[in-house]
Design a protein around this motif. Sequence first.
Motif, short mmCIF file in Angstrom:
data_model
loop_
_atom_site.label_atom_id
_atom_site.label_comp_id
_atom_site.label_asym_id
_atom_site.label_seq_id
_atom_site.Cartn_x
_atom_site.Cartn_y
_atom_site.Cartn_z
N GLY A 218 86.85 16.84 44.32
CA GLY A 218 87.75 17.74 45.00
C GLY A 218 88.62 18.59 44.09
N GLN A 219 88.41 18.47 42.78
CA GLN A 219 89.22 19.27 41.87
C GLN A 219 88.34 20.20 41.04
OE1 GLN A 219 90.99 16.07 39.70
NE2 GLN A 219 92.76 15.93 41.08
N VAL A 220 88.97 21.28 40.56
CA VAL A 220 88.23 22.16 39.65
C VAL A 220 88.36 21.57 38.26
CG1 VAL A 220 88.14 24.46 38.63
CG2 VAL A 220 88.62 24.20 41.06
N LYS A 221 87.22 21.15 37.69
CA LYS A 221 87.26 20.48 36.39
C LYS A 221 87.04 21.43 35.24
CE LYS A 221 87.71 16.11 37.56
NZ LYS A 221 88.89 15.34 37.33
N LEU A 222 86.18 22.41 35.46
CA LEU A 222 85.90 23.38 34.41
C LEU A 222 85.87 24.74 35.05
CD1 LEU A 222 82.77 21.84 32.62
CD2 LEU A 222 85.06 21.99 31.67
N GLN A 223 86.33 25.75 34.35
CA GLN A 223 86.15 27.10 34.86
C GLN A 223 86.15 28.11 33.74
OE1 GLN A 223 89.38 29.21 36.78
NE2 GLN A 223 90.53 27.31 36.89
N GLY A 224 85.57 29.26 33.98
CA GLY A 224 85.50 30.30 32.96
C GLY A 224 84.27 31.14 33.18
N THR A 225 83.94 31.97 32.18
CA THR A 225 82.71 32.73 32.29
C THR A 225 81.56 31.75 32.12
OG1 THR A 225 82.61 33.07 29.92
CG2 THR A 225 83.80 34.73 31.20
N PRO A 226 80.35 32.12 32.56
CA PRO A 226 79.22 31.21 32.39
C PRO A 226 79.09 30.76 30.93
CG PRO A 226 78.56 33.04 33.77
CD PRO A 226 79.96 33.33 33.29
N ARG A 227 79.31 31.70 30.01
CA ARG A 227 79.17 31.36 28.60
C ARG A 227 80.15 30.27 28.19
NH1 ARG A 227 76.10 34.19 25.56
NH2 ARG A 227 76.17 36.06 26.83
N GLU A 228 81.37 30.42 28.64
CA GLU A 228 82.39 29.41 28.30
C GLU A 228 82.03 28.05 28.90
OE1 GLU A 228 85.96 32.72 28.27
OE2 GLU A 228 85.88 31.25 29.89
N VAL A 229 81.67 28.09 30.17
CA VAL A 229 81.41 26.82 30.86
C VAL A 229 80.16 26.14 30.33
CG1 VAL A 229 80.82 25.80 33.10
CG2 VAL A 229 82.66 27.47 32.95
N PHE A 230 79.10 26.92 30.15
CA PHE A 230 77.84 26.30 29.75
C PHE A 230 77.81 25.87 28.29
CE2 PHE A 230 75.43 28.56 33.36
CZ PHE A 230 75.82 27.55 34.21
N SER A 231 78.81 26.29 27.52
CA SER A 231 78.83 25.81 26.14
C SER A 231 79.31 24.37 26.08
CB SER A 231 79.70 26.72 25.28
OG SER A 231 81.02 26.66 25.75
N ARG A 232 79.82 23.87 27.21
CA ARG A 232 80.34 22.49 27.20
C ARG A 232 79.31 21.55 27.82
NH1 ARG A 232 86.04 24.69 29.34
NH2 ARG A 232 86.93 22.60 29.11
N VAL A 233 78.20 21.46 27.14
CA VAL A 233 77.05 20.72 27.67
C VAL A 233 77.37 19.25 27.96
CG1 VAL A 233 74.70 19.96 27.18
CG2 VAL A 233 75.41 22.28 26.58
N ASP A 234 78.07 18.60 27.03
CA ASP A 234 78.34 17.16 27.23
C ASP A 234 79.23 16.93 28.44
OD1 ASP A 234 76.76 16.23 25.23
OD2 ASP A 234 78.34 16.33 23.70
N GLU A 235 80.26 17.77 28.57
CA GLU A 235 81.15 17.62 29.73
C GLU A 235 80.39 17.83 31.03
OE1 GLU A 235 85.28 19.61 29.22
OE2 GLU A 235 84.09 20.11 27.45
N LEU A 236 79.51 18.84 31.04
CA LEU A 236 78.73 19.10 32.25
C LEU A 236 77.83 17.92 32.57
CD1 LEU A 236 77.79 22.83 31.69
CD2 LEU A 236 79.12 21.91 33.58
N LYS A 237 77.21 17.37 31.55
CA LYS A 237 76.33 16.23 31.78
C LYS A 237 77.11 15.05 32.35
CE LYS A 237 72.17 17.03 29.37
NZ LYS A 237 71.22 16.70 28.31
N ALA A 238 78.33 14.89 31.85
CA ALA A 238 79.16 13.80 32.36
C ALA A 238 79.48 14.03 33.83
CB ALA A 238 80.44 13.69 31.54
N LEU A 239 79.49 15.28 34.25
CA LEU A 239 79.77 15.61 35.66
C LEU A 239 78.48 15.64 36.48
CD1 LEU A 239 82.34 18.49 35.17
CD2 LEU A 239 82.83 16.17 35.94
N ASN A 240 77.40 15.12 35.89
CA ASN A 240 76.13 15.05 36.61
C ASN A 240 75.48 16.41 36.82
OD1 ASN A 240 74.41 13.10 37.49
ND2 ASN A 240 75.88 12.26 38.96
N MET A 241 75.86 17.37 35.98
CA MET A 241 75.28 18.70 36.09
C MET A 241 74.32 18.87 34.93
SD MET A 241 76.78 20.60 38.52
CE MET A 241 76.10 19.31 39.46
#
Lengths: 270, 283, 295
Positions: free
Chosen positions: B223-246
């Motif tokens: 229910g919260q916004v965990k990451l935000q930014g341009t696609p480039r900014e967000v997708f550079s955080r691969v480990d964080e995304l993986k931890a979020l099941n993405m």
Amino acid sequence: MLKDMTLGQYYPVDSMVHRLDPRTKLAGTLLYIISLFITNNVVGYAIAFLFLCLCIGLSHVPPKYILKGLKPVLVLMFISVFFNLFFIKGEPVLFSWKFITITQPGLRQAILMAVRLVFLISGSALMTYTTTPTALTDGMEKGLGFLKVFKVPVHEIAMMMSIALRFIPILAEEADKIQKAQMARGAVFDEGNLIQRAKALVPLLVPLFISAFRRATDLAMAMEARCYHGGDGRTKMHPLKYGRNDMLVYTAFLAYLALVFISRKISIGI
Amino acid sequence: MSIIRTDKLVFEYTRKDEENNVTETVRAIDGVDLDIEKGDFIAILGRNGSGKSTLAKHINALLYPTGGTIWVGGMDTKDDAKLWDIRQTAGMIFQNPDNQMVASVIEEDVGFGPENMGVPTEEIWKRVAHSLEAVGMTAYAKKSPNHLSGGQKQRIGIAGVLAMRPQCIVMDEPTAMLDPIGRREVIKTVHELNKTEHITVILITHYMEEAVDADHVFVMEHGQVKLQGTPREVFSRVDELKALNMSVPQVTELAYELKKSGVDIPDGILKIEELTEALCHLN
Amino acid sequence: MSLELKNVNFTYNPGTPMQQDVLKDINVTIEKGEFLAIMGHTGSGKSTLIQHMNALVSPTSGQVLFDGQDIFAQGFDKRMLRSKVGMVFQYPEHQLFEETVFEDICFGPRNLKLSEEEVKARAEEAMKLTGVPDDFRERSPFELSGGQKRRVAIAGVLAMKPEYLILDEPTAGLDPGGRDEILDLLKELHEKSGISIILVSHSMEDIANYAQRILVLNAGRIVLSGTPREVFRHADELAGYGLSVPQAALIMHALKEKGFDVDTDANTVAEAKASILAALAKRGVTAGKAGEADA
């Protein structure tokens, strides 16, 4: 397969019949059905047949398609023929063997009833083939609008009908899939006595109902999102207005009905 | 100018047992602050149950916040008098294309929204023609929706929303039930609408590839916004995304892996050409 | 031990104007223990093809053989066949119907007329195999999440102890986490229990990671068949069928064009990474940099 069912489905071509006001087609169908119950002899049926052919011809719906739509009601026809053929007593007896007797009035009645059913169903099917469900419900909504005075929710009923028509093929296809999914788990639907067969339907009906409810919830939400709030203040894409053709068709129907009436007086001995 | 703004948005619901006692209170949206500019293409990502669909339904006033406020085109969704204006401003596309079609003829389905809004008949026909053209489905106007592919059905859904002249389209996992061809077709269509008709798009999805061309990406969890930014900014955080099941597109993951192994390439690579370009420049 | 389709043709509504050839001259043998993927865009005949394998659809001409026996021959036990060739449909909502998860899993074995103990024992085992948590047992299958429903649906088929497990788009609608969980489960079933997996999927990335062999279907015909490496070499041909290759494979092709000495058959991230690092090393892009970054 269920999804191949043609009865009651719109056949999308453009024709003079397709363009008629749905009220005309509804009234016409009703008049045609009445005419079938007025006729009592071969001449009347011949007139009814020719009139049906004329309508089908004008509609550009292939006759084959109409015949295909008759399939689901074959059973009903057989039952009707069966009862008329074997249970109508009278003279002369055409055939008799043990307890089975076929009489001339019985044969005559069986044939006429079967023909009447075929005409009746083809006629109503022609209406649904040439009228979109929306137009059909629009026609009913407007044609029966006077019932609003008696607090009948005409718009809501019409909307429900049109949605039901839209979802029948979808749910039929879904039923087919569910049946296969359960058959893959060893379920058998055509074995055992009546009670066992009814029980075997549970694994089919439960998922089907749940899916139907889910679809209904989704659809209600989607309709709300598109500003649906009942019939008040709604405009129509196809506002109903009688045209010249409608008047022509009404006249044709009245003439036809008159012919059928006259045919009652003719007797050629069959 | 912002088209959608939320302030500490909260949505709670309760689960009840058979005796109607509250067993659990679930916070589906937990203090979300958004400010979406008019004309933007926004992607909201998150796993199933992260609250992204609940958020979408708030934008269309199908759900109301239990805390905080949401404004759509400057209107507070709690203002009942504005309900139909809000729904007209922000149209909605749902996941299952079949369950949002009302009529059995395509053009009639597209006209359903304007009919409800009381638009005059002639104007409805103009809008239907324009909307069908905008999604490239004019040839199907008189056909039944039953024989269309999933992607085509969703395009009809989009045309139906378009005919209501919205400023914003919210799409709640519009491609989840489609095959790859259908998916591409729908995403291409909304990008075109965003460019040519200047409609704000809010795309909710769990396919990362669909978010690559967005202006701004939000990733939600619990229910919260965990990451935000341009696609480039967000997708550079691969480990964080993986931890979020993405997951991230393979090219992004590969670039990230290469970088981890010491290859000197920039962060947040989103496209194949970017990677080949970067590798070529290494010498 | 195999499942074999021999010269299978399937025509929908034969002899009518609506006639439609769905499958044309299909020949394929699936060995026991294989992990096979079938791909093809919507309408290519995939679903009809797999439904021939457990006798839900019978061919217009041709034969389907299970361990050498014609499954459409008179007296062939179709129920036995369906327990040996299990099929999980795309949407678990199409099969779940019982009040509790456990009862639903029991449905298949119960149809096989097994003893009640055996039914329960098999359901228990299937729950363990698929990782359905114990406390789900008494819950209604309808209140589970999408991924959990799929697990229960798979358990319901596994409880019949199939030798072949056919899955139609088992990951559709799941988020990436849920998708990986289901695919890992299939991999585990394949490796540990030796069940043959036949996976119908649109996701090239999934197929590249898991399948041993791929069949590509287009307009009712098998147009390509081979290992993922062999099939994904035909990127252009696949594009013509409305299919794509994994992005990793596209990257390798793009790099090759730019003169990198990379393995164009690599189609997973791990393979691509290894190949690119090797190619860079050959070009003399130093490992020293790697050392610095790692440190």
